[in-house]
Write a protein that holds these residues in place. Structure first.
Motif, PDB file in Angstrom:
ATOM      1  N   TYR A  76     -11.061   5.946  -0.333  1.00 51.39           N
ATOM      2  CA  TYR A  76     -12.075   4.911  -0.266  1.00 51.39           C
ATOM      3  C   TYR A  76     -13.281   5.628   0.439  1.00 51.39           C
ATOM      4  O   TYR A  76     -14.263   5.635  -0.194  1.00 51.39           O
ATOM      5  N   ASP A 100     -17.491   2.492  -6.016  1.00 49.13           N
ATOM      6  CA  ASP A 100     -16.586   1.428  -5.416  1.00 49.13           C
ATOM      7  C   ASP A 100     -16.287   0.410  -6.441  1.00 49.13           C
ATOM      8  O   ASP A 100     -15.247  -0.405  -5.947  1.00 49.13           O
ATOM      9  N   THR A 153     -12.551   0.436  -7.118  1.00 51.58           N
ATOM     10  CA  THR A 153     -11.688   0.336  -6.109  1.00 51.58           C
ATOM     11  C   THR A 153     -10.333  -0.184  -6.750  1.00 51.58           C
ATOM     12  O   THR A 153      -9.168   0.414  -6.270  1.00 51.58           O
ATOM     13  N   ILE A 176     -10.233  -3.018   3.634  1.00 43.97           N
ATOM     14  CA  ILE A 176     -11.593  -2.581   3.252  1.00 43.97           C
ATOM     15  C   ILE A 176     -12.580  -3.853   3.497  1.00 43.97           C
ATOM     16  O   ILE A 176     -13.688  -3.549   4.279  1.00 43.97           O
TER      17      ILE A 176
END
Lengths: 222, 196
Positions: free
Chosen positions: B62, B72, B75, B126
């Motif tokens: 990430y 992103d 993800t 995250i």
């Protein structure tokens, strides 16, 4: 499992008497007699996590209907060209695509809701209901019927979610979506219901109620 | 960035913010596989190992691949692919080098890909903006907490076999309600520390 019927004669459409009959059966199966949440006990993680408020439950239900319909449709469309050995990864990729679409939509238009649901939108990818429907139904049924199955299971999930969300918010805060139903003058809100243990209690009771309504035939499953 | 020490995160993930009892992650396999203590312990060990490793891998991917490239929004799909690939790799590795371990853990490994606790740990990492060390603490603590919960539950369910439960509550409903009580017990730790 519920879907023991042979694949129907009509290969791609929902028209014709037989297909419509099967459509209804499929619908009833998903919503009631084989409800993914209350009867098959699949995908309970998110059902427990987001049901502290009715609003969250409804959004999550909508998310599941959307993803389930989308993934069922595409898994079904691709069922003849997907090699058997890599079908799982193909299914996951399709499901993840739809989850990302929904997540981006929430982030763009309903930021607060996206914040509240947190990681649970992403976790739809690992929700066993969607994977289960793709494996058990969409892989061997025509696209239109698969859409019906997706709608049915999504709604079955959403209804139970809304039920749990309604009671948890009602008992936990005395109000539902801003409407005060249980007056604070005589009702002391039970905070426990919106915390983690309340989720487990509510879910257990709902499953027990479904068991009781369905009669003794469910018992053999456990 | 979040300043909590990794050790605090580790303990908090086991007790106060137990990934199963307060975040509801991995309830499906928790209900399905909590029949016996041995099975529960095997699955718990496998989950702990995979969760620790995948949070580390996903952290690196990430922050060093997805973010610099501005990808992103991918993800979810990348995380689940990493988890699936890692589980597959571990399975092959264990099968090749330690047949005994393979027989102990092997059957649980495929189950883990669809265990939402694994993906959930990565996503929480995250959202809460953990550093690398914090992520390792969180992944490890999360796995240990999950193991603790499922082993406790397996013990309770072994006893419950002899109790007289009302007909509709047999099986899953009573398991849920007992889990609720367990969650209440763990809420008792809440005053000690908390992570957000």
């Amino acid at each position: 499992m519920a879907n023991k019927q042979q694949p129907s004669n009509c290969s791609s459409c929902g028209s014709g008497g037989m297909c419509q009959g099967r459509g209804l059966v499929t619908l009833k199966d998903g919503v009631w007699s084989n409800n993914p949440l209350a009867i098959q006990i699949l995908g309970i993680c998110s059902a427990l996590a987001v049901t502290n408020r009715l609003e969250n439950s409804l959004v999550m239900g909508a998310a599941l209907v959307f993803v389930c319909v989308g993934s069922n449709l595409f898994v079904s469309l691709l069922r003849k060209v997907t090699p058997h050995r890599i079908r799982m990864i193909a299914e996951v990729a399709i499901i993840a695509t739809f989850v990302i679409i929904f997540d981006q939509f929430l982030k763009a238009f309903y930021w607060d809701m996206s914040k509240q649901l947190g990681p649970y939108v992403g976790l739809i990818i690992t929700n066993c209901i969607i994977m289960g429907r793709a494996e058990a139904f969409a892989l061997r049924n025509p696209p239109l019927l698969s859409i019906v199955d997706g709608v049915a299971n999504g709604i079955g999930y959403a209804v139970v979610l809304a039920l749990i969300g309604f009671f948890r918010e009602l008992l936990g805060t005395g109000a539902v979506m801003g409407y005060v139903l249980l007056d604070g003058a005589w009702y002391e809100p039970n905070q426990l219901m919106i915390l983690a243990p309340g989720a487990f209690f509510a879910m257990g009771i709902i499953v027990a109620v479904f068991n009781a309504l369905k009669g003794p035939d469910v018992e053999g499953k456990r | 960035m979040n300043e909590t020490s990794a050790l605090v995160i580790l303990f908090a993930a086991v007790f106060t913010n137990n990934i199963l009892l307060s975040n509801f992650l991995g309830v499906c396999s928790f209900i399905a596989c909590s029949g016996q203590i041995r099975t529960a312990l095997g699955l718990g060990t496998a989950v702990t190992f995979v969760m620790t490793m995948t949070t580390m891998l996903n952290f690196v991917i990430y922050h060093f691949v997805l973010m610099p490239l501005g990808l992103d929004h991918l993800t979810f799909i990348v995380f689940i692919a990493v988890i699936a690939a890692f589980v597959q790799f571990v399975e092959m590795f264990v099968e090749r080098f330690s047949p005994r371990l393979y027989f102990a853990l092997g059957i649980f490994l495929p189950l883990i890909t669809v265990n939402c606790a694994i993906l959930g740990a990565s996503l929480f990492m995250i959202i809460r903006d953990y550093s690398f060390v914090q992520s390792v603490g969180f992944g490890w603590g999360g796995g240990l907490g999950w193991t603790l919960a499922i082993v406790l539950m397996a013990g309770l369910r072994q006893k419950m076999r002899y109790s007289n439960i009302p007909e509709p509550f047999k099986g899953v409903p009573i398991a849920m309600i007992v889990t609720g009580v367990l969650a209440m017990v763990f809420m008792g730790f809440a005053g000690m520390m908390s992570i957000q």
